[in-house]
Design a protein around this motif. Structure first.
Motif, mmCIF file in Angstrom:
data_model
loop_
_atom_site.group_PDB
_atom_site.id
_atom_site.type_symbol
_atom_site.label_atom_id
_atom_site.label_comp_id
_atom_site.label_asym_id
_atom_site.label_seq_id
_atom_site.Cartn_x
_atom_site.Cartn_y
_atom_site.Cartn_z
ATOM 1 N N GLU A 64 45.411 37.650 -3.598
ATOM 2 C CA GLU A 64 45.827 37.634 -2.205
ATOM 3 C C GLU A 64 46.802 36.455 -2.031
ATOM 4 O OE1 GLU A 64 42.193 37.266 -0.121
ATOM 5 O OE2 GLU A 64 41.609 39.306 -0.446
ATOM 6 N N ILE A 65 46.622 35.102 -2.796
ATOM 7 C CA ILE A 65 47.373 33.945 -2.675
ATOM 8 C C ILE A 65 48.710 34.351 -3.159
ATOM 9 C CG2 ILE A 65 47.590 31.798 -3.363
ATOM 10 C CD1 ILE A 65 44.617 31.296 -3.078
ATOM 11 N N ASN A 67 50.268 37.109 -3.040
ATOM 12 C CA ASN A 67 51.065 37.882 -2.041
ATOM 13 C C ASN A 67 51.539 37.047 -0.972
ATOM 14 O OD1 ASN A 67 50.576 40.267 -3.837
ATOM 15 N ND2 ASN A 67 48.637 40.737 -2.423
ATOM 16 N N GLU A 68 50.613 36.026 -0.603
ATOM 17 C CA GLU A 68 50.968 35.096 0.303
ATOM 18 C C GLU A 68 52.217 34.362 -0.242
ATOM 19 O OE1 GLU A 68 47.816 32.771 1.854
ATOM 20 O OE2 GLU A 68 46.580 34.472 2.111
ATOM 21 N N ASP A 71 55.320 36.231 0.251
ATOM 22 C CA ASP A 71 55.957 36.037 1.433
ATOM 23 C C ASP A 71 56.621 34.901 1.855
ATOM 24 O OD1 ASP A 71 55.037 38.626 1.582
ATOM 25 O OD2 ASP A 71 52.912 38.374 2.454
ATOM 26 N N GLN A 180 53.242 25.095 3.864
ATOM 27 C CA GLN A 180 52.081 26.362 3.316
ATOM 28 C C GLN A 180 52.661 26.552 1.936
ATOM 29 O OE1 GLN A 180 52.395 29.584 6.201
ATOM 30 N NE2 GLN A 180 52.740 28.382 7.861
ATOM 31 N N ARG A 184 49.737 26.620 -0.890
ATOM 32 C CA ARG A 184 48.985 27.868 -1.602
ATOM 33 C C ARG A 184 49.401 27.641 -3.152
ATOM 34 N NH1 ARG A 184 47.133 28.364 2.343
ATOM 35 N NH2 ARG A 184 46.889 30.364 3.691
#
Length: 513
Positions: A64-65, A67-68, A71, A180, A184
């Motif tokens: 998930e990280i 993917n973040e 993005d 951010q 991350r």
């Protein structure tokens, strides 16, 4: 690390406790030691499950990280592009504002000099501003120029203010995205470190589980030796050998029951390898994935004295050859009710069976006999073969599959195609002995595309046991004879008690160090 230290301490305590026992007068293991070891095993398995769940959860979070982060990288790229576009627009607008009122006057003067009467009103107006009040009617023209310039400057100032606001907002968005992104990345590094530490502990836990299982098996089966492993058992095993053909491609892994097989033969098939797992001293509740037989199995397994033979079938020629062999067919064609498919795997890699159920069925076959001893096992204080040399690693190339073994001090840790091999219980595959029996392959009469292992005759072999290797010769005059492994002086080679894997690669396929 605290858990690992506790595991090592318990292993040491158990080893000291076992070595401190007097010469056994019992036919079974010490119940106290068994209880301790079994409790220890439960702790290790519980920790293994915790670590496995933790690693799975952390890796899901890492996904998930990632993917973040992806993005955020896109967002930063978009913000940078937007910032550049706004900055360019701002610069163009500033250049436009730099056009002063004097420029318009200069244009009017030039036009007047060039004889443009349309601009004379502006010149007159300029004169009026200098004291000539005789032409007030021309002030209207002047005022219109001033109003126009003022309007345009107001519009430009408004646009500049809007662009300034957009620049401020976009810079803030870019700054937030970068913050951010850095957060991350830091979290990703932290999670990766935690996963790496958990995997290291899991590896140690799996090794500890394997060692504990070996100690439990040895304690449960003292005094009487199993015929195919040389390990102590509580009573004589009077059933025939059971052979199960097991799939050995990535989609079939991890396999069930392979670490409880007394002997495992590794055969070459079309573009892969397949296992023939021989069970006698242990009856795993689940074995598989079960796959089809080959004609080469019949000669190879005949040395086990008419063993029960479990398989998922074969072509017509192979089935006919099996019917004429000494093997007892209890495959899916003969007893479909004893096999089942699991929904968690794809066909054909999902067929399993239960060894105890197969033996119950096999009890009705009078043809099946007790297996003869396959190997000579070393006594506790017996030295290694005099021709042996130290060895710590083995590499075998089957063409489409690469196998390696590494000596761990108690067994040969097996890897296939670069991946460590475990069974479905999470136990590392690590036989006590590995025999590389160099084998010729012919063409199966049942299928011209299928290679057939030639295991009757003689050839070169390598026997890896107790961290050493012995250059050997294998020989077998008839299919019903046991394969003999001899050293350069013609003596049978003794190996460590335990489970044995026999690899059957082609010549010039193996190296060791």
């Amino acid at each position: 690390m605290a858990t690992t230290s506790r595991v090592l301490s318990l292993i040491l305590v158990c080893c000291v406790a076992v070595s401190a026992l007097a010469a056994p007068a019992l036919s079974q293991g010490d119940p106290r030691i068994l209880r301790e070891e079994e409790a220890h095993l439960r702790e290790q398995e519980s920790r293994r499950d915790e670590l496995t769940a933790f690693i799975a959860a952390q890796e899901a979070t890492l996904g998930e990280i990632n993917n973040e982060i992806f993005d955020l990288i896109n967002a930063i790229a978009i913000d940078n592009t937007q910032l550049e576009l706004i900055a360019e627009e701002f610069e163009r607008t500033v250049d436009e504002r730099r056009e002063p009122e004097a420029t318009r006057i200069e244009i009017a003067v030039i036009s007047f000099r060039q004889g443009d009467p349309g601009q004379s009103g502006l010149i007159d107006e300029i004169r009026a501003l200098n004291g000539n009040t005789k032409v007030p009617q021309r002030r209207v023209l002047y005022q219109s120029v001033v109003v126009d310039v003022t309007r345009r400057l107001d519009e430009i100032d408004t646009r500049l203010q809007n662009l300034t606001d957009q620049l401020t907002q976009t810079r803030q968005l870019l700054s937030d995205s970068q913050d951010q992104f850095e957060q991350r990345q830091a979290l990703e590094r932290q999670l990766r470190d935690e996963v790496a530490a958990a995997k290291a502990e899991l590896e140690n836990t799996l090794i500890a589980i394997q060692n504990t299982i070996i100690r439990i098996e040895r304690e449960q089966s003292r005094q009487i030796s199993a015929v195919l492993t040389g390990l102590d058992v509580t009573s004589h095993v009077t059933r025939p050998a059971l052979v199960v053909k097991i799939d050995n491609v990535p989609a079939a892994m991890p396999q069930a029951g392979i670490n409880q097989a007394d002997i495992v033969f590794v055969e070459e098939v079309e573009f892969a390898t397949r296992l023939a797992a021989v069970f006698h001293s242990a009856a795993p509740a689940e074995v598989g994935p079960v796959r089809s037989m080959r004609t080469g199995d019949l000669d190879l397994l005949a040395q086990l004295n008419s063993p029960l033979f479990a398989n998922s079938g074969g072509n017509r020629g192979t089935r006919a050859a099996l019917a004429d062999s000494t093997l007892v067919d209890i495959g899916v064609g003969a007893a479909p009710q004893l096999y089942y498919r699991v929904s968690t795997r794809r066909v054909p890699h999902n067929l399993f069976t239960n060894a105890g159920n197969l033996w119950s069925l096999g009890a009705g076959y009078s043809a099946a006999g007790l297996p003869s001893p396959m190997f000579v096992f070393r006594e506790p204080n017996e030295p290694v073969n005099s021709t042996a040399v130290p060895a710590s690693s083995i590499d075998i190339d089957y063409g489409y599959t690469e196998v390696s073994y590494t000596w761990s001090g108690s067994g040969w840790d097996r890897s296939q195609d670069g991946r460590p091999m475990f069974d479905t219980r999470g136990v590392r595959t690590s036989p006590a002995t590995v025999i590389v029996q160099f084998t010729r392959y012919g063409q199966s009469a049942a299928d011209s595309r299928s290679p057939e292992a030639i295991t009757v005759g003689s050839g070169r072999a390598l026997v890896f046991t107790d961290g050493h290797v012995v250059e050997a010769t294998w020989s077998r005059q008839r299919a019903t004879d046991v394969t003999i492994y001899s050293d350069s002086q013609g003596r049978r080679i003794s190996i460590l008690p335990g489970r044995t894997w026999v690899e059957l690669p082609r010549a010039d396929s193996t190296s060791y160090s």
